[in-house]
Motif scaffolding. Structure first.
Motif, PDB file in Angstrom:
ATOM      1  N   VAL A   1      73.326  25.403  60.544  1.00  0.00           N
ATOM      2  CA  VAL A   1      74.774  25.554  60.655  1.00  0.00           C
ATOM      3  C   VAL A   1      75.343  26.111  59.357  1.00  0.00           C
ATOM      4  O   VAL A   1      76.183  27.027  59.363  1.00  0.00           O
ATOM      5  CB  VAL A   1      75.437  24.206  61.010  1.00  0.00           C
ATOM      6  N   ARG A   2      74.897  25.591  58.237  1.00  0.00           N
ATOM      7  CA  ARG A   2      75.406  26.064  56.953  1.00  0.00           C
ATOM      8  C   ARG A   2      75.089  27.534  56.748  1.00  0.00           C
ATOM      9  O   ARG A   2      75.933  28.300  56.259  1.00  0.00           O
ATOM     10  CB  ARG A   2      74.801  25.237  55.808  1.00  0.00           C
ATOM     11  N   ASP A   3      73.872  27.962  57.090  1.00  0.00           N
ATOM     12  CA  ASP A   3      73.497  29.371  56.915  1.00  0.00           C
ATOM     13  C   ASP A   3      74.454  30.293  57.672  1.00  0.00           C
ATOM     14  O   ASP A   3      74.882  31.333  57.147  1.00  0.00           O
ATOM     15  CB  ASP A   3      72.067  29.598  57.398  1.00  0.00           C
ATOM     16  N   ILE A   4      74.779  29.922  58.910  1.00  0.00           N
ATOM     17  CA  ILE A   4      75.664  30.774  59.711  1.00  0.00           C
ATOM     18  C   ILE A   4      77.089  30.728  59.169  1.00  0.00           C
ATOM     19  O   ILE A   4      77.785  31.748  59.125  1.00  0.00           O
ATOM     20  CB  ILE A   4      75.617  30.345  61.182  1.00  0.00           C
ATOM     21  N   LEU A   5      77.535  29.556  58.718  1.00  0.00           N
ATOM     22  CA  LEU A   5      78.884  29.450  58.157  1.00  0.00           C
ATOM     23  C   LEU A   5      79.024  30.279  56.881  1.00  0.00           C
ATOM     24  O   LEU A   5      80.080  30.879  56.632  1.00  0.00           O
ATOM     25  CB  LEU A   5      79.227  27.993  57.880  1.00  0.00           C
ATOM     26  N   VAL A   6      77.983  30.327  56.059  1.00  0.00           N
ATOM     27  CA  VAL A   6      78.024  31.160  54.855  1.00  0.00           C
ATOM     28  C   VAL A   6      78.172  32.629  55.240  1.00  0.00           C
ATOM     29  O   VAL A   6      78.970  33.374  54.645  1.00  0.00           O
ATOM     30  CB  VAL A   6      76.760  30.932  54.000  1.00  0.00           C
ATOM     31  N   ALA A   7      77.403  33.077  56.255  1.00  0.00           N
ATOM     32  CA  ALA A   7      77.521  34.460  56.713  1.00  0.00           C
ATOM     33  C   ALA A   7      78.902  34.725  57.306  1.00  0.00           C
ATOM     34  O   ALA A   7      79.492  35.799  57.096  1.00  0.00           O
ATOM     35  CB  ALA A   7      76.431  34.762  57.748  1.00  0.00           C
ATOM     36  N   LEU A   8      79.428  33.739  58.021  1.00  0.00           N
ATOM     37  CA  LEU A   8      80.770  33.887  58.602  1.00  0.00           C
ATOM     38  C   LEU A   8      81.822  33.958  57.494  1.00  0.00           C
ATOM     39  O   LEU A   8      82.792  34.720  57.591  1.00  0.00           O
ATOM     40  CB  LEU A   8      81.050  32.705  59.529  1.00  0.00           C
ATOM     41  N   ARG A   9      81.639  33.185  56.436  1.00  0.00           N
ATOM     42  CA  ARG A   9      82.560  33.247  55.301  1.00  0.00           C
ATOM     43  C   ARG A   9      82.571  34.657  54.702  1.00  0.00           C
ATOM     44  O   ARG A   9      83.640  35.187  54.346  1.00  0.00           O
ATOM     45  CB  ARG A   9      82.160  32.224  54.240  1.00  0.00           C
ATOM     46  N   ASP A  10      81.402  35.286  54.621  1.00  0.00           N
ATOM     47  CA  ASP A  10      81.342  36.657  54.113  1.00  0.00           C
ATOM     48  C   ASP A  10      82.120  37.605  55.022  1.00  0.00           C
ATOM     49  O   ASP A  10      82.814  38.518  54.544  1.00  0.00           O
ATOM     50  CB  ASP A  10      79.890  37.115  53.995  1.00  0.00           C
ATOM     51  N   ASP A  11      81.995  37.399  56.342  1.00  0.00           N
ATOM     52  CA  ASP A  11      82.757  38.225  57.285  1.00  0.00           C
ATOM     53  C   ASP A  11      84.263  38.051  57.064  1.00  0.00           C
ATOM     54  O   ASP A  11      85.024  39.027  57.065  1.00  0.00           O
ATOM     55  CB  ASP A  11      82.406  37.850  58.722  1.00  0.00           C
ATOM     56  N   LEU A  12      84.689  36.815  56.903  1.00  0.00           N
ATOM     57  CA  LEU A  12      86.111  36.542  56.683  1.00  0.00           C
ATOM     58  C   LEU A  12      86.590  37.148  55.369  1.00  0.00           C
ATOM     59  O   LEU A  12      87.719  37.656  55.274  1.00  0.00           O
ATOM     60  CB  LEU A  12      86.373  35.040  56.699  1.00  0.00           C
ATOM     61  N   ASP A  13      85.747  37.107  54.342  1.00  0.00           N
ATOM     62  CA  ASP A  13      86.127  37.697  53.059  1.00  0.00           C
ATOM     63  C   ASP A  13      86.391  39.195  53.195  1.00  0.00           C
ATOM     64  O   ASP A  13      87.304  39.733  52.550  1.00  0.00           O
ATOM     65  CB  ASP A  13      85.033  37.447  52.019  1.00  0.00           C
ATOM     66  N   ARG A  14      85.607  39.878  54.046  1.00  0.00           N
ATOM     67  CA  ARG A  14      85.851  41.309  54.245  1.00  0.00           C
ATOM     68  C   ARG A  14      87.211  41.535  54.899  1.00  0.00           C
ATOM     69  O   ARG A  14      87.935  42.471  54.555  1.00  0.00           O
ATOM     70  CB  ARG A  14      84.727  41.923  55.087  1.00  0.00           C
ATOM     71  N   PHE A  15      87.561  40.691  55.874  1.00  0.00           N
ATOM     72  CA  PHE A  15      88.881  40.774  56.484  1.00  0.00           C
ATOM     73  C   PHE A  15      89.980  40.517  55.442  1.00  0.00           C
ATOM     74  O   PHE A  15      90.979  41.235  55.366  1.00  0.00           O
ATOM     75  CB  PHE A  15      89.022  39.748  57.615  1.00  0.00           C
ATOM     76  N   ILE A  16      89.792  39.470  54.652  1.00  0.00           N
ATOM     77  CA  ILE A  16      90.807  39.087  53.663  1.00  0.00           C
ATOM     78  C   ILE A  16      91.020  40.213  52.656  1.00  0.00           C
ATOM     79  O   ILE A  16      92.161  40.555  52.308  1.00  0.00           O
ATOM     80  CB  ILE A  16      90.383  37.783  52.962  1.00  0.00           C
TER      81      ILE A  16
END
Length: 361
Positions: free
Chosen positions: A238-253
């Motif tokens: 779960v943590r691995d996927i959340l870290v990747a998702l955080r990177d996706d959100l950072d690109r949006f931000i």
């Protein structure tokens, strides 16, 4: 009429909650002798009253034991069942698999008679009163195979899954845990985190809520106690996927920080298009299934209207492949998104219109 069963029984179900009682009801519908056990006598009594089986008795000799208890006690209960019933095959239905197998092996349990499994089915409500005999029909049910159990012994688990109408999927415990982290556990976190934004939101903003935000946050109503256990047991994937998702959100931000900067709009478009591509890969009716066409029917907010719509679709002779409802408080009309095969869409639209239904779009 009792349908023939692959299992011979008896089957002992430990844990008379939603999943355990649903397993028991499904097996009773096939005439299997089901033995019910639970730490709560009330749960057992309710499940018995529902027709899910009988209370455990001295001398019971089950063919199969199904453990349906919370994840943090699953390994302990499985070990106890293996020791108490040395001739039985034991499975569990917990939503994580690798940790349970490792805990059993470390405790010296007889894992040659154990194989973990996981039905991907459930409801927002728990307990025996929410149980349904058809809960697993058409749903994936993973068997997490390991080398210590033979194919012949594991056959009883396959029979259980097929008897309950589920679709058997074979995976290793690690493959299973990575898979459910992506399609179940991380979506729960995302839904809950999004719903937290509503705590201090103005009432005027919440009054604008439509089906989109309800879809995103529907599972945020799930039981926090259960999910603390699940997420703790499957923390690493779960943590691995959340870290990747955080990177996706950072690109949006970053892109939205200066939306007129060169390349910003393209970056947003690429992320959104990636979402289109991803959701299209979801199988069957849950993704963007190109086999079906959506007909949107306006349904007045009056008793009996939805039932009349479904009845008339049946009278027209069109098979309903899927149904999605959109209705917000204060509106006098809802939208029924009816999915049918493409060749039936025009006929359904025309005949519903002739019967007085308003077609949206």
């Amino acid at each position: 009429m009792v349908v023939e069963s692959r299992l011979t029984g008896p089957v002992r179900v430990v844990g008379a909650g939603l999943l355990g009682t649903s397993v028991a009801l499904g097996l009773r519908a096939r005439g299997i002798d089901v033995i019910l056990a639970d730490a709560s006598p009330t749960h057992v009594a309710l499940a018995v009253d529902l027709g899910a089986g009988r209370p455990a008795e001295p001398g019971d000799a089950p063919q199969l034991v199904v453990v349906a208890v919370p994840p943090d006690v699953t390994a302990r209960v499985v070990a106890e069942e293996l020791a108490s019933f040395p001739d039985a095959i034991v499975t569990d239905v917990a939503s994580v698999k690798a940790g349970i197998l490792a805990e059993l092996e470390a405790a010296g349990a007889d894992v040659a008679r154990y194989i973990g499994s996981h039905p991907l089915a459930g409801r927002e409500r728990g307990g025996p009163l929410a149980a349904r005999a058809d809960l697993f029909a058409g749903r994936p049910w993973v068997v997490a195979a390991h080398d210590a159990i033979s194919y012949q012994r594991a056959g009883a688990i396959d029979d259980l899954i097929l008897d309950l109408g589920a679709t058997l999927v074979e995976m290793t415990p690690d493959e299973h845990d990575r898979g459910v982290a992506l399609i179940s556990h991380v979506p729960q976190v995302v839904s809950s985190v999004m719903a937290r934004r509503f705590i201090d939101a103005p009432n005027a903003a919440l009054g604008l809520a439509g089906q989109g935000v309800r879809d995103v946050t529907r599972i945020a109503a799930s039981d926090p106690d259960l999910w603390v256990q699940i997420l703790g047991a499957n923390a690493a994937p779960v943590r691995d996927i959340l870290v990747a998702l955080r990177d996706d959100l950072d690109r949006f931000i970053d892109a939205l920080g200066d939306p007129v900067a060169p390349g910003a709009r393209r970056r947003v478009a690429e992320e959104l298009t990636g979402g289109n591509t991803g959701v299209a890969r979801l199988p069957g009716k849950h993704g963007t299934d190109k086999r079906f066409t959506t007909v949107i029917v306006m349904v007045d907010d009056r008793p009996g209207q939805l039932a009349r719509l479904l009845a008339e679709i049946g009278e027209i002779g069109v098979n309903l492949e899927d149904l999605r409802l959109e209705h917000s408080p204060g509106r006098q009309v809802g939208l029924a998104e009816v999915q049918v095969v493409p060749e039936a869409a025009e006929r359904l639209t025309n005949e519903l219109a002739e019967r007085g239904w308003r077609i949206a779009g």
